[in-house]
Design an enzyme around this catalytic site. Structure first.
Site, PDB file in Angstrom:
ATOM      1  N   ASN A 227      -2.048   2.402   5.969  1.00 34.17           N
ATOM      2  CA  ASN A 227      -1.229   0.955   5.568  1.00 34.17           C
ATOM      3  C   ASN A 227      -0.751   0.145   6.642  1.00 34.17           C
ATOM      4  O   ASN A 227      -0.367   0.570   7.601  1.00 34.17           O
ATOM      5  CB  ASN A 227       0.138   1.476   4.655  1.00 34.17           C
ATOM      6  CG  ASN A 227       1.063   0.151   4.468  1.00 34.17           C
ATOM      7  OD1 ASN A 227       0.543  -0.675   4.361  1.00 34.17           O
ATOM      8  ND2 ASN A 227       2.495   0.496   4.199  1.00 34.17           N
ATOM      9  N   GLY A 228      -1.214  -1.467   6.647  1.00 34.40           N
ATOM     10  CA  GLY A 228      -0.842  -2.067   7.806  1.00 34.40           C
ATOM     11  C   GLY A 228      -2.185  -3.185   8.233  1.00 34.40           C
ATOM     12  O   GLY A 228      -3.103  -3.148   7.551  1.00 34.40           O
TER      13      GLY A 228
ATOM     14  N   GLU B   5       7.005 -15.430 -11.468  1.00 31.88           N
ATOM     15  CA  GLU B   5       6.164 -14.158 -10.661  1.00 31.88           C
ATOM     16  C   GLU B   5       5.778 -13.222 -11.959  1.00 31.88           C
ATOM     17  O   GLU B   5       4.916 -12.391 -11.774  1.00 31.88           O
ATOM     18  CB  GLU B   5       6.943 -13.352  -9.861  1.00 31.88           C
ATOM     19  CG  GLU B   5       8.113 -12.573 -10.186  1.00 31.88           C
ATOM     20  CD  GLU B   5       8.932 -11.763  -9.004  1.00 31.88           C
ATOM     21  OE1 GLU B   5       8.190 -11.149  -8.205  1.00 31.88           O
ATOM     22  OE2 GLU B   5      10.150 -11.702  -8.751  1.00 31.88           O
TER      23      GLU B   5
ATOM     24  N   LYS C 230      11.923 -15.528 -10.513  1.00 31.70           N
ATOM     25  CA  LYS C 230      11.755 -14.409 -11.378  1.00 31.70           C
ATOM     26  C   LYS C 230      10.715 -14.664 -12.486  1.00 31.70           C
ATOM     27  O   LYS C 230       9.905 -13.940 -12.912  1.00 31.70           O
ATOM     28  CB  LYS C 230      13.361 -14.015 -12.075  1.00 31.70           C
ATOM     29  CG  LYS C 230      13.468 -12.646 -12.246  1.00 31.70           C
ATOM     30  CD  LYS C 230      13.558 -11.906 -10.991  1.00 31.70           C
ATOM     31  CE  LYS C 230      12.937 -11.938  -9.866  1.00 31.70           C
ATOM     32  NZ  LYS C 230      13.613 -11.271  -8.697  1.00 31.70           N
TER      33      LYS C 230
ATOM     34  N   CYS D 125       0.904  -1.352   0.083  1.00 31.31           N
ATOM     35  CA  CYS D 125       0.082   0.020   0.093  1.00 31.31           C
ATOM     36  C   CYS D 125       0.988   1.269   0.045  1.00 31.31           C
ATOM     37  O   CYS D 125       1.861   1.453   0.609  1.00 31.31           O
ATOM     38  CB  CYS D 125      -0.857   0.077   1.271  1.00 31.31           C
ATOM     39  SG  CYS D 125      -2.177  -1.215   1.119  1.00 31.31           S
TER      40      CYS D 125
ATOM     41  N   ARG E  97       3.906  -0.230  -4.776  1.00 29.24           N
ATOM     42  CA  ARG E  97       3.286  -0.806  -3.385  1.00 29.24           C
ATOM     43  C   ARG E  97       2.022  -1.599  -3.368  1.00 29.24           C
ATOM     44  O   ARG E  97       1.946  -2.129  -2.243  1.00 29.24           O
ATOM     45  CB  ARG E  97       3.595   0.159  -2.338  1.00 29.24           C
ATOM     46  CG  ARG E  97       4.940   1.080  -2.447  1.00 29.24           C
ATOM     47  CD  ARG E  97       4.875   1.863  -1.413  1.00 29.24           C
ATOM     48  NE  ARG E  97       4.694   1.368   0.108  1.00 29.24           N
ATOM     49  CZ  ARG E  97       5.842   1.128   0.905  1.00 29.24           C
ATOM     50  NH1 ARG E  97       7.198   1.297   0.523  1.00 29.24           N
ATOM     51  NH2 ARG E  97       5.605   0.806   2.050  1.00 29.24           N
TER      52      ARG E  97
ATOM     53  N   GLU F  85      16.314 -18.454  -7.682  1.00 26.15           N
ATOM     54  CA  GLU F  85      16.338 -17.078  -8.192  1.00 26.15           C
ATOM     55  C   GLU F  85      15.531 -16.985  -9.560  1.00 26.15           C
ATOM     56  O   GLU F  85      14.760 -16.394  -9.936  1.00 26.15           O
ATOM     57  CB  GLU F  85      17.485 -16.292  -8.055  1.00 26.15           C
ATOM     58  CG  GLU F  85      17.336 -14.828  -8.459  1.00 26.15           C
ATOM     59  CD  GLU F  85      16.111 -13.823  -7.927  1.00 26.15           C
ATOM     60  OE1 GLU F  85      15.624 -14.553  -6.716  1.00 26.15           O
ATOM     61  OE2 GLU F  85      15.621 -13.121  -8.241  1.00 26.15           O
TER      62      GLU F  85
ATOM     63  N   TRP G 119      -3.052  -2.558  -1.780  1.00 26.35           N
ATOM     64  CA  TRP G 119      -2.719  -4.089  -2.089  1.00 26.35           C
ATOM     65  C   TRP G 119      -3.660  -4.538  -1.117  1.00 26.35           C
ATOM     66  O   TRP G 119      -3.337  -4.474   0.121  1.00 26.35           O
ATOM     67  CB  TRP G 119      -1.229  -4.434  -1.815  1.00 26.35           C
ATOM     68  CG  TRP G 119      -0.794  -5.695  -2.127  1.00 26.35           C
ATOM     69  CD1 TRP G 119      -0.683  -6.165  -3.471  1.00 26.35           C
ATOM     70  CD2 TRP G 119      -0.918  -6.856  -1.222  1.00 26.35           C
ATOM     71  NE1 TRP G 119      -0.323  -7.513  -3.251  1.00 26.35           N
ATOM     72  CE2 TRP G 119      -0.635  -8.026  -1.929  1.00 26.35           C
ATOM     73  CE3 TRP G 119      -1.024  -7.153   0.190  1.00 26.35           C
ATOM     74  CZ2 TRP G 119      -0.396  -9.302  -1.561  1.00 26.35           C
ATOM     75  CZ3 TRP G 119      -1.174  -8.444   0.491  1.00 26.35           C
ATOM     76  CH2 TRP G 119      -0.781  -9.507  -0.255  1.00 26.35           C
TER      77      TRP G 119
ATOM     78  N   HIS H 191      14.714 -38.323  -8.228  1.00 25.84           N
ATOM     79  CA  HIS H 191      14.320 -38.806  -7.035  1.00 25.84           C
ATOM     80  C   HIS H 191      12.705 -38.500  -6.883  1.00 25.84           C
ATOM     81  O   HIS H 191      12.045 -38.404  -5.987  1.00 25.84           O
ATOM     82  CB  HIS H 191      14.888 -38.414  -5.633  1.00 25.84           C
ATOM     83  CG  HIS H 191      16.295 -38.680  -5.503  1.00 25.84           C
ATOM     84  ND1 HIS H 191      16.504 -40.051  -5.216  1.00 25.84           N
ATOM     85  CD2 HIS H 191      17.547 -38.294  -6.021  1.00 25.84           C
ATOM     86  CE1 HIS H 191      17.886 -40.288  -5.376  1.00 25.84           C
ATOM     87  NE2 HIS H 191      18.484 -39.081  -5.723  1.00 25.84           N
TER      88      HIS H 191
ATOM     89  N   LYS I 121       5.501  -4.441  -3.925  1.00 23.63           N
ATOM     90  CA  LYS I 121       6.738  -4.494  -3.724  1.00 23.63           C
ATOM     91  C   LYS I 121       6.763  -4.079  -2.099  1.00 23.63           C
ATOM     92  O   LYS I 121       5.772  -3.384  -1.615  1.00 23.63           O
ATOM     93  CB  LYS I 121       7.730  -3.455  -4.168  1.00 23.63           C
ATOM     94  CG  LYS I 121       9.107  -3.890  -4.300  1.00 23.63           C
ATOM     95  CD  LYS I 121       9.787  -2.938  -5.575  1.00 23.63           C
ATOM     96  CE  LYS I 121      11.256  -3.329  -5.487  1.00 23.63           C
ATOM     97  NZ  LYS I 121      11.442  -4.901  -6.158  1.00 23.63           N
TER      98      LYS I 121
END
Ligand code: F6R
Length: 604
Positions: free
Chosen positions: A98-99, A484, A481, A2, A27, A477, A74, A500, A599
């Protein structure tokens, strides 16, 4: 998560808020809204989607007023809808948040009597609380009472209907920064929203009310004025723009040589890593018997590479912990443990909580952080700032490679101060790190080739990354990438582990990105590649340049320049970033703002 902005000053507030929200959009981009105070009261507008949707909705309509608040969301509590978008309003109070308010149910039961809620959010219940406690002309009292009741994390910007041209802010855990400039007073979730006006800002301390007015701005704690501690950012507005690139992600991929240079160069003295500029003492490397690296997502993957580097050089046990697990696992830490937390944003809530836990157990704490003045940077005993500049794309790229460089520098310094690596070898490590940074140019030169070959991936549903040792750490990584931003299901496997179980998923045409840059285990890797090729996999092979490779083993072959094995992840990461980027571009997806993500994850 947010984005929050507030402004009181001489400019039209709606314009300032929209421009700020665009900078903060990474955000969260589920919905956006603004509220502006004017002589006619508070005017509010909200829209589902990103900030341009809100802008479209506002059209050319003038939204008068010089004081207002804006939010880009968000979703956590309540779905993506206009009702759930911020600002929220109750009685005389309009706020953005925000929170997460954990005790929203109890608050509603006690303070909601006779009221109706418009949204399903905890934030609206916070507005109910502030309004219930508000007595005319006494906003501070209402805020102090409310925060003594609220449980959870919050950054609030609050407008009181009967108090003209004033914004009240308070925070706990969730970030807020502020700046006073000639155009007026600003508050925001982070400095990117303020950078068009100033490079000087301060972080709002917790348990302190920030009051923004047109002519002034001040901090107060229970009636006492508090002096802000000013910080300076060493990048400007151009660093936070796309500068001609189609997306932030590709711009940030291209910024890596500079980011690496800026991160490495100040830390080298006579060919030996030196942390004098960071004021990191050697004691924290000498007096320890174990290292724990704690982080989330991409930052955690940098830790995986760091573990290999550190254990090889220092011969000390290093574990890499997922922060959201670490904090609840009663970890074994003591005052001879070095806990290294890694975070681009410096605000990730689980990483922050892990840092606090490590401190409370008496460990030495060192944070590798990109955002100056962030909570993790402020709370850690020592900070190693990476100098990647602002990273706006949700998918982390340049922040990751500078974290790798930081891990090399720390591992080498640790080996040096513990006297277990000869100076000659230490100097060779430095040369290798410089070469690895240079080698990023060679990876960037593969851009057109990667752009073409990624057409082969766009229709695929599943994809695998395989590697051994440090290449496996890098595979993790590469996989995050790709998934997402391209939404292709992808997994990273230690190449020897495939048979396996997972090899049953390798059928005709399934892409396997095989990272085989480690000469030490190259022959083993080749056997594993043969196994997937024999089952019809479409293989994209990454090796060092001069490694001899049979052409029957791969469909596409990409190389990084010759380097000592442990230094290949830096240029190889760039290849993986380009693969993810172009796959997403070919699929026509929103590269910089992938669905469901944001983010800076400030909720658990
Ligand atoms: C993936 C990505 C995330 C972050 C993670 C931690 O591209 O960016 O996985 O790495 O959310 O964020 P920071 O580093 O800000 O703590």
């Amino acid at each position: 998560m947010c984005g929050i902005i507030g402004f009181c000053g001489s400019l039209p507030a709606s314009e300032v808020l929209l421009a700020g929200l665009k900078q903060l959009e990474y955000r969260g981009y589920d919905s956006a809204g603004i509220a502006v105070l004017s002589e006619n009261g508070i005017r509010m507008e909200k829209a589902i989607g990103n900030v341009s949707r809100l802008e479209e909705k506002l059209g050319t309509e003038s939204f008068s007023g010089n004081c207002g608040i804006g939010h880009t969301r968000w979703a956590t509590h309540g779905g993506v809808s206009e009702e759930n978008a911020h600002p929220h309003h109750s009685g005389r109070v309009t706020l953005i948040h925000n929170g997460i308010i954990e005790n929203y149910k109890e608050i509603w039961e006690k303070y909601g009597v006779g009221r109706t809620l418009v949204s399903q959010t905890d934030s609206e219940i916070a507005a109910v609380l502030f309004d219930s406690l508000y007595e005319e002309g006494k906003p501070e009292e209402a805020i102090w009472k409310a925060v003594s009741i609220l449980e959870g994390s919050y950054a609030f910007c609050i407008l009181f209907e009967d108090i003209p041209d004033t914004i009240y802010c308070i925070r706990k855990v969730s970030p807020l920064v502020a700046a006073r400039v000639k155009e007026g007073s600003f508050v925001a979730s982070d400095v990117t929203a303020l950078i068009a006006y100033t490079q000087e800002y301060f972080v709002l301390p917790e348990d302190t009310i920030l009051v923004l007015k047109k002519e002034e701005m001040y901090l107060e704690n229970q009636g006492n004025q508090v002096k802000p501690e000013l910080l300076h950012v060493n990048w400007d507005t151009t660093a936070a723009q796309k500068n001609g690139y189609p997306h932030y992600m590709i711009k940030e991929i291209h910024e890596q040589p500079e980011a690496l240079h800026n991160t490495i160069t100040p830390r080298m003295k006579d060919g030996i890593p030196d942390f004098e500029v960071d004021k990191i003492p050697d004691d924290i490397f000498k007096n320890i018997h174990q290292v724990k690296i704690v982080a989330c997502g991409t930052a955690m993957h940098a830790g995986l590479v760091g573990k290999v580097l550190m254990e090889k050089r220092v011969r000390i046990p290093v574990t890499v912990e997922i922060a959201s697990e670490f904090r609840y696992q009663n970890p074994i830490i003591d005052n001879r443990t070095l806990v290294i937390v890694i975070s681009q944003s410096g605000e990730t809530i689980d990483t922050l909580a892990s840092l606090r836990l490590a401190k409370s157990e008496g460990a030495y704490t060192l944070a590798i952080v990109n955002v100056k003045g962030s909570t993790i940077a402020r709370e850690s005993d020592y900070v190693f700032y990476t100098h990647a500049g602002p990273e706006i794309a949700v998918a982390s790229t340049k922040a990751y490679t500078v974290q790798l460089a930081a891990m090399v520098l720390l591992a080498v310094r640790m080996a040096y101060v513990r006297g277990i690596r000869e100076i000659e070898k230490i100097k060779q490590d430095y040369e290798a790190l410089k070469q690895a940074s240079e080698a990023v140019h060679a990876s960037l030169a593969l851009e057109e080739e990667i752009k073409e070959l990624t057409y082969a991936l766009t229709e695929k549903e599943d994809l695998f990354f395989i590697g051994r040792g440090i290449d496996y750490a890098l595979s993790c990584e590469g996989s995050i990438k790709l998934k997402e931003i391209s939404y292709i299901h992808s997994e990273a496997y230690a190449a020897g582990e495939l048979k396996h179980g997972t090899i049953s998923l390798i059928t005709e045409g399934v892409p396997v990105i095989a990272i085989a840059t480690q000469k030490e285990v190259y022959a083993k890797m080749i056997s594993n590649i043969r196994e997937v090729k024999a089952r019809g996999a479409l293989v994209i092979l990454i090796t060092q340049k001069d490694t001899p490779v049979e052409s029957s083993l791969y469909d596409y072959h990409l190389t990084v320049p010759e380097l000592p094995d442990e230094f290949t992840p830096i240029p190889a990461a760039v290849i993986l970033q380009l693969i993810a980027y172009y796959t997403s571009v070919h699929k026509g997806l929103n590269v910089d703002q992938p669905r469901n993500l944001a983010k800076s994850v400030t909720v658990e």
